[in-house]
Scaffold this motif. Structure first.
Motif, PDB file in Angstrom:
ATOM      1  N   VAL A 106      90.714  76.475  74.112  1.00 45.21           N
ATOM      2  CA  VAL A 106      90.439  77.514  75.110  1.00 45.21           C
ATOM      3  C   VAL A 106      89.117  78.216  74.782  1.00 45.21           C
ATOM      4  CG1 VAL A 106      91.234  79.722  76.058  1.00 45.21           C
ATOM      5  CG2 VAL A 106      92.869  77.865  75.687  1.00 45.21           C
ATOM      6  N   LEU A 107      88.907  78.556  73.518  1.00 48.84           N
ATOM      7  CA  LEU A 107      87.649  79.209  73.131  1.00 48.84           C
ATOM      8  C   LEU A 107      86.455  78.305  73.396  1.00 48.84           C
ATOM      9  CD1 LEU A 107      88.602  81.045  69.833  1.00 48.84           C
ATOM     10  CD2 LEU A 107      87.748  82.084  71.931  1.00 48.84           C
ATOM     11  N   TYR A 108      86.535  77.038  72.977  1.00 47.57           N
ATOM     12  CA  TYR A 108      85.452  76.104  73.252  1.00 47.57           C
ATOM     13  C   TYR A 108      85.176  76.031  74.752  1.00 47.57           C
ATOM     14  CZ  TYR A 108      84.850  73.903  68.632  1.00 47.57           C
ATOM     15  OH  TYR A 108      84.556  73.636  67.317  1.00 47.57           O
ATOM     16  N   CYS A 109      86.222  75.907  75.551  1.00 57.46           N
ATOM     17  CA  CYS A 109      86.074  75.784  76.995  1.00 57.46           C
ATOM     18  C   CYS A 109      85.265  76.947  77.566  1.00 57.46           C
ATOM     19  CB  CYS A 109      87.448  75.700  77.655  1.00 57.46           C
ATOM     20  SG  CYS A 109      87.381  75.558  79.456  1.00 57.46           S
ATOM     21  N   PHE A 110      85.630  78.163  77.198  1.00 54.48           N
ATOM     22  CA  PHE A 110      84.955  79.316  77.786  1.00 54.48           C
ATOM     23  C   PHE A 110      83.592  79.597  77.167  1.00 54.48           C
ATOM     24  CE2 PHE A 110      89.152  79.905  79.537  1.00 54.48           C
ATOM     25  CZ  PHE A 110      88.828  80.266  80.838  1.00 54.48           C
ATOM     26  N   ILE A 111      83.400  79.277  75.900  1.00 52.17           N
ATOM     27  CA  ILE A 111      82.059  79.425  75.311  1.00 52.17           C
ATOM     28  C   ILE A 111      81.109  78.416  75.935  1.00 52.17           C
ATOM     29  CG2 ILE A 111      80.688  79.172  73.208  1.00 52.17           C
ATOM     30  CD1 ILE A 111      83.103  80.384  71.686  1.00 52.17           C
ATOM     31  N   PHE A 112      81.571  77.179  76.117  1.00 50.00           N
ATOM     32  CA  PHE A 112      80.719  76.182  76.772  1.00 50.00           C
ATOM     33  C   PHE A 112      80.438  76.561  78.221  1.00 50.00           C
ATOM     34  CE2 PHE A 112      82.105  72.964  73.459  1.00 50.00           C
ATOM     35  CZ  PHE A 112      80.850  72.898  72.856  1.00 50.00           C
ATOM     36  N   LEU A 113      81.412  77.119  78.903  1.00 47.40           N
ATOM     37  CA  LEU A 113      81.187  77.560  80.274  1.00 47.40           C
ATOM     38  C   LEU A 113      80.120  78.663  80.305  1.00 47.40           C
ATOM     39  CD1 LEU A 113      82.093  77.079  83.181  1.00 47.40           C
ATOM     40  CD2 LEU A 113      83.850  78.822  82.836  1.00 47.40           C
ATOM     41  N   PHE A 114      80.180  79.582  79.351  1.00 41.62           N
ATOM     42  CA  PHE A 114      79.168  80.630  79.227  1.00 41.62           C
ATOM     43  C   PHE A 114      77.787  80.016  78.979  1.00 41.62           C
ATOM     44  CE2 PHE A 114      76.795  83.450  76.292  1.00 41.62           C
ATOM     45  CZ  PHE A 114      76.559  84.505  77.151  1.00 41.62           C
ATOM     46  N   LEU A 115      77.705  79.042  78.067  1.00 39.83           N
ATOM     47  CA  LEU A 115      76.426  78.398  77.775  1.00 39.83           C
ATOM     48  C   LEU A 115      75.906  77.602  78.971  1.00 39.83           C
ATOM     49  CD1 LEU A 115      77.047  77.196  74.109  1.00 39.83           C
ATOM     50  CD2 LEU A 115      75.585  79.085  74.867  1.00 39.83           C
ATOM     51  N   ALA A 116      76.822  77.033  79.766  1.00 43.80           N
ATOM     52  CA  ALA A 116      76.400  76.315  80.965  1.00 43.80           C
ATOM     53  C   ALA A 116      75.710  77.248  81.950  1.00 43.80           C
ATOM     54  CB  ALA A 116      77.609  75.637  81.622  1.00 43.80           C
ATOM     55  N   LEU A 117      76.117  78.498  81.955  1.00 44.71           N
ATOM     56  CA  LEU A 117      75.486  79.476  82.843  1.00 44.71           C
ATOM     57  C   LEU A 117      74.241  80.118  82.230  1.00 44.71           C
ATOM     58  CD1 LEU A 117      78.644  81.240  84.278  1.00 44.71           C
ATOM     59  CD2 LEU A 117      77.125  79.655  85.451  1.00 44.71           C
ATOM     60  N   GLU A 118      74.289  80.411  80.942  1.00 44.86           N
ATOM     61  CA  GLU A 118      73.194  81.136  80.288  1.00 44.86           C
ATOM     62  C   GLU A 118      72.079  80.246  79.770  1.00 44.86           C
ATOM     63  OE1 GLU A 118      72.405  84.469  79.662  1.00 44.86           O
ATOM     64  OE2 GLU A 118      73.882  84.750  81.232  1.00 44.86           O
ATOM     65  N   GLY A 119      72.378  79.000  79.450  1.00 48.66           N
ATOM     66  CA  GLY A 119      71.375  78.127  78.855  1.00 48.66           C
ATOM     67  C   GLY A 119      71.343  78.268  77.348  1.00 48.66           C
ATOM     68  N   GLY A 120      70.321  77.684  76.750  1.00 43.31           N
ATOM     69  CA  GLY A 120      70.261  77.582  75.295  1.00 43.31           C
ATOM     70  C   GLY A 120      69.614  78.725  74.562  1.00 43.31           C
ATOM     71  N   GLY A 121      68.988  79.644  75.258  1.00 42.19           N
ATOM     72  CA  GLY A 121      68.320  80.748  74.587  1.00 42.19           C
ATOM     73  C   GLY A 121      66.918  80.358  74.136  1.00 42.19           C
ATOM     74  N   PRO A 122      66.231  81.286  73.497  1.00 49.00           N
ATOM     75  CA  PRO A 122      64.826  81.068  73.148  1.00 49.00           C
ATOM     76  C   PRO A 122      64.597  80.037  72.043  1.00 49.00           C
ATOM     77  CG  PRO A 122      65.573  83.145  72.237  1.00 49.00           C
ATOM     78  CD  PRO A 122      66.682  82.626  73.106  1.00 49.00           C
ATOM     79  N   TRP A 123      65.574  79.835  71.176  1.00 44.80           N
ATOM     80  CA  TRP A 123      65.417  78.869  70.090  1.00 44.80           C
ATOM     81  C   TRP A 123      66.084  77.556  70.490  1.00 44.80           C
ATOM     82  CZ3 TRP A 123      67.422  82.820  65.981  1.00 44.80           C
ATOM     83  CH2 TRP A 123      66.444  83.784  65.758  1.00 44.80           C
ATOM     84  N   SER A 124      65.549  76.907  71.486  1.00 44.37           N
ATOM     85  CA  SER A 124      66.122  75.654  71.971  1.00 44.37           C
ATOM     86  C   SER A 124      65.007  74.719  72.421  1.00 44.37           C
ATOM     87  CB  SER A 124      67.071  75.915  73.145  1.00 44.37           C
ATOM     88  OG  SER A 124      66.359  76.393  74.270  1.00 44.37           O
ATOM     89  N   VAL A 125      65.321  73.439  72.462  1.00 45.94           N
ATOM     90  CA  VAL A 125      64.361  72.464  72.985  1.00 45.94           C
ATOM     91  C   VAL A 125      64.083  72.743  74.448  1.00 45.94           C
ATOM     92  CG1 VAL A 125      63.951  70.009  73.417  1.00 45.94           C
ATOM     93  CG2 VAL A 125      65.049  70.719  71.282  1.00 45.94           C
ATOM     94  N   ASP A 126      65.119  73.134  75.184  1.00 53.04           N
ATOM     95  CA  ASP A 126      64.929  73.478  76.602  1.00 53.04           C
ATOM     96  C   ASP A 126      63.870  74.576  76.768  1.00 53.04           C
ATOM     97  OD1 ASP A 126      66.897  71.673  77.451  1.00 53.04           O
ATOM     98  OD2 ASP A 126      68.470  73.190  77.435  1.00 53.04           O
ATOM     99  N   ALA A 127      63.948  75.617  75.949  1.00 57.60           N
ATOM    100  CA  ALA A 127      62.980  76.715  76.040  1.00 57.60           C
ATOM    101  C   ALA A 127      61.590  76.239  75.655  1.00 57.60           C
ATOM    102  CB  ALA A 127      63.416  77.884  75.146  1.00 57.60           C
ATOM    103  N   ALA A 128      61.492  75.402  74.630  1.00 56.33           N
ATOM    104  CA  ALA A 128      60.182  74.888  74.216  1.00 56.33           C
ATOM    105  C   ALA A 128      59.586  74.011  75.309  1.00 56.33           C
ATOM    106  CB  ALA A 128      60.325  74.099  72.923  1.00 56.33           C
ATOM    107  N   ARG A 129      60.406  73.213  75.974  1.00 58.99           N
ATOM    108  CA  ARG A 129      59.918  72.348  77.052  1.00 58.99           C
ATOM    109  C   ARG A 129      59.444  73.166  78.252  1.00 58.99           C
ATOM    110  NH1 ARG A 129      64.344  68.361  78.601  1.00 58.99           N
ATOM    111  NH2 ARG A 129      62.751  67.745  80.073  1.00 58.99           N
ATOM    112  N   SER A 130      60.103  74.284  78.524  1.00 58.79           N
ATOM    113  CA  SER A 130      59.704  75.092  79.675  1.00 58.79           C
ATOM    114  C   SER A 130      58.436  75.885  79.421  1.00 58.79           C
ATOM    115  CB  SER A 130      60.848  76.032  80.099  1.00 58.79           C
ATOM    116  OG  SER A 130      61.024  77.048  79.149  1.00 58.79           O
ATOM    117  N   ARG A 131      58.090  76.079  78.162  1.00 58.76           N
ATOM    118  CA  ARG A 131      56.851  76.805  77.810  1.00 58.76           C
ATOM    119  C   ARG A 131      55.611  75.927  77.966  1.00 58.76           C
ATOM    120  NH1 ARG A 131      60.227  79.445  73.679  1.00 58.76           N
ATOM    121  NH2 ARG A 131      59.814  77.747  72.240  1.00 58.76           N
ATOM    122  N   THR A 132      55.810  74.615  78.005  1.00 55.93           N
ATOM    123  CA  THR A 132      54.632  73.714  78.079  1.00 55.93           C
ATOM    124  C   THR A 132      54.265  73.380  79.489  1.00 55.93           C
ATOM    125  OG1 THR A 132      56.031  71.746  77.858  1.00 55.93           O
ATOM    126  CG2 THR A 132      55.045  72.661  75.844  1.00 55.93           C
TER     127      THR A 132
END
Length: 132
Positions: A106-132
């Motif tokens: 249950v905890l994994y389910c809702f934490i992953f759901l939160f991350l699906a909405l919020e994204g990876g945050g500033p220390w992520s490959v996604d954030a580094a890719r969006s800065r370029t």
């Protein structure tokens, strides 16, 4: 009381730390199923069954979430896997997660759901890719 500037500075960073930790913890479940690391796989594990698919999802989404690559999609898939796993394996034993052993799912389910909405945050490959 925590100041607004402190919260504004550290909230995104803590999102990244949460993502990294949850991704690494989730990755362990898949590695255990396929490689017996860091602990032997469950006796009920069969590569060709539904647990085999769960192991693939846990390895792939756990790694992607941990590094923050395609975080939203990987977290959404992982959240769905945990929901399905909970209702297939835990819920039939009891309504209450503490009793049926499904509180982690249950905890994994809702934490992953939160991350699906919020994204990876500033220390992520996604954030580094969006800065370029």
């Amino acid at each position: 009381m925590i100041s607004d500037s402190f919260r504004a500075t550290w909230s995104p960073r803590l999102l990244s730390i949460l993502r990294i930790m949850v991704g690494l913890l989730f990755l362990q479940h898949g590695l255990s199923k396929y490689f017996g690391f860091p602990a032997p796989s469950p006796a009920s594990f069969h590569v060709m069954g539904i647990l085999g698919l769960a192991g693939v999802i846990e390895i792939a989404s756990g790694a992607l979430v941990a590094i923050g690559l395609f975080t939203r999609a990987a977290a959404f898939v992982a959240s769905g896997e945990m929901a399905v796993g909970y209702f297939m394996s835990h819920f039939p034993k009891s309504f209450f997660p503490l009793v049926n052993g499904g509180d982690a799912a249950v905890l994994y389910c809702f934490i992953f759901l939160f991350l699906a909405l919020e994204g990876g945050g500033p220390w992520s490959v996604d954030a580094a890719r969006s800065r370029t």
